[in-house]
Design an enzyme around this catalytic site. Structure first.
Site, mmCIF file in Angstrom:
data_model
loop_
_atom_site.group_PDB
_atom_site.id
_atom_site.type_symbol
_atom_site.label_atom_id
_atom_site.label_comp_id
_atom_site.label_asym_id
_atom_site.label_seq_id
_atom_site.Cartn_x
_atom_site.Cartn_y
_atom_site.Cartn_z
ATOM 1 N N LYS A 134 -15.627 -8.234 4.528
ATOM 2 C CA LYS A 134 -14.212 -8.845 5.088
ATOM 3 C C LYS A 134 -14.516 -8.485 6.575
ATOM 4 O O LYS A 134 -15.077 -7.240 7.126
ATOM 5 C CB LYS A 134 -13.246 -7.734 4.569
ATOM 6 N N ARG A 136 -2.236 -6.363 -8.538
ATOM 7 C CA ARG A 136 -1.173 -7.175 -8.514
ATOM 8 C C ARG A 136 -1.088 -8.282 -9.290
ATOM 9 O O ARG A 136 -0.247 -8.771 -9.890
ATOM 10 C CB ARG A 136 -1.105 -8.086 -6.943
ATOM 11 N N SER A 139 -2.702 -8.184 2.768
ATOM 12 C CA SER A 139 -2.977 -7.929 4.185
ATOM 13 C C SER A 139 -3.426 -9.177 5.053
ATOM 14 O O SER A 139 -3.089 -9.540 6.004
ATOM 15 C CB SER A 139 -4.147 -6.866 4.468
ATOM 16 N N HIS A 175 0.833 -1.231 -0.098
ATOM 17 C CA HIS A 175 0.000 0.003 0.056
ATOM 18 C C HIS A 175 1.093 1.354 -0.017
ATOM 19 O O HIS A 175 0.689 2.380 -0.902
ATOM 20 C CB HIS A 175 -0.814 0.059 1.249
#
Ligand code: ADP
Length: 163
Positions: free
Chosen positions: A42, A91, A129, A18
């Protein structure tokens, strides 16, 4: 008019991936507002206010960057702060498919918006994460994946208080 971008995410926790996206985007914008959001798909592990405080600590010396917690739609936050750019990182091809749908839906909801994507640096491709959090919550040292100023032990203590 100032070019304002928002960088929305869960940042649970904020990683070197990030951080790199924000730093590389900095020359493109007058201001970047990092929006700590709630992703209803989440579960949250670290308190949003702590996540905000940690990100502020990382960018303490950078006046163009600010951090906010927002519990609503990203497009509504953009309108609130007069931002017409959303910054996101990519990504993998699965990131692309996920991000493409969000960006296209956001554009329909707020046609002035443009989502700007930066490709991750190769060395940050595996940093996400969820994995970093797993290391921390199991008592491991994830500091190499965290921006300078953040510490696995401090994050673990905050998780234990929060849960
Ligand atoms: P969200 O819950 O919105 O997906 P995340 O905190 O997981 O929030 O990610 C926020 C943004 O940062 C997303 O655009 C994501 O693709 C990007 N991102 C996450 N990790 C990396 C990384 N290692 N390199 C580049 N971009 C990343």
């Amino acid at each position: 008019m100032d070019k304002i971008a928002i960088f929305p995410g869960s940042f649970d926790p904020f990683t070197i991936g990030h951080e790199s996206i924000v730093k590389r985007a900095l020359p493109l914008f007058d201001r970047i507002i990092i929006m700590v959001g709630y992703n209803i798909n989440k579960k949250s592990f670290f308190p949003p206010e702590k996540r905000k405080e940690w990100i502020e600590r990382i960018f303490n010396d950078e006046p163009k960057i600010s951090v906010d917690v927002f519990d609503g739609l990203t497009v509504d936050f953009c309108k609130k702060v007069n931002a017409v750019y959303i910054l996101r990182g990519l990504r993998t091809s699965s990131d692309f498919e996920y991000e493409r749908a969000i960006a296209q839906i956001n554009k329909q909801m707020y046609p002035n918006l443009e989502t700007i994507f930066l490709l991750t640096l190769p060395e940050h491709t595996p940093v996400n994460s969820t994995l970093i959090r797993d290391i921390i919550l199991h008592g491991g040292d994830a500091n190499r994946f965290l921006p300078k100023g953040l510490d696995s032990k401090e994050l673990l203590a905050s998780y234990r208080e929060y849960i």
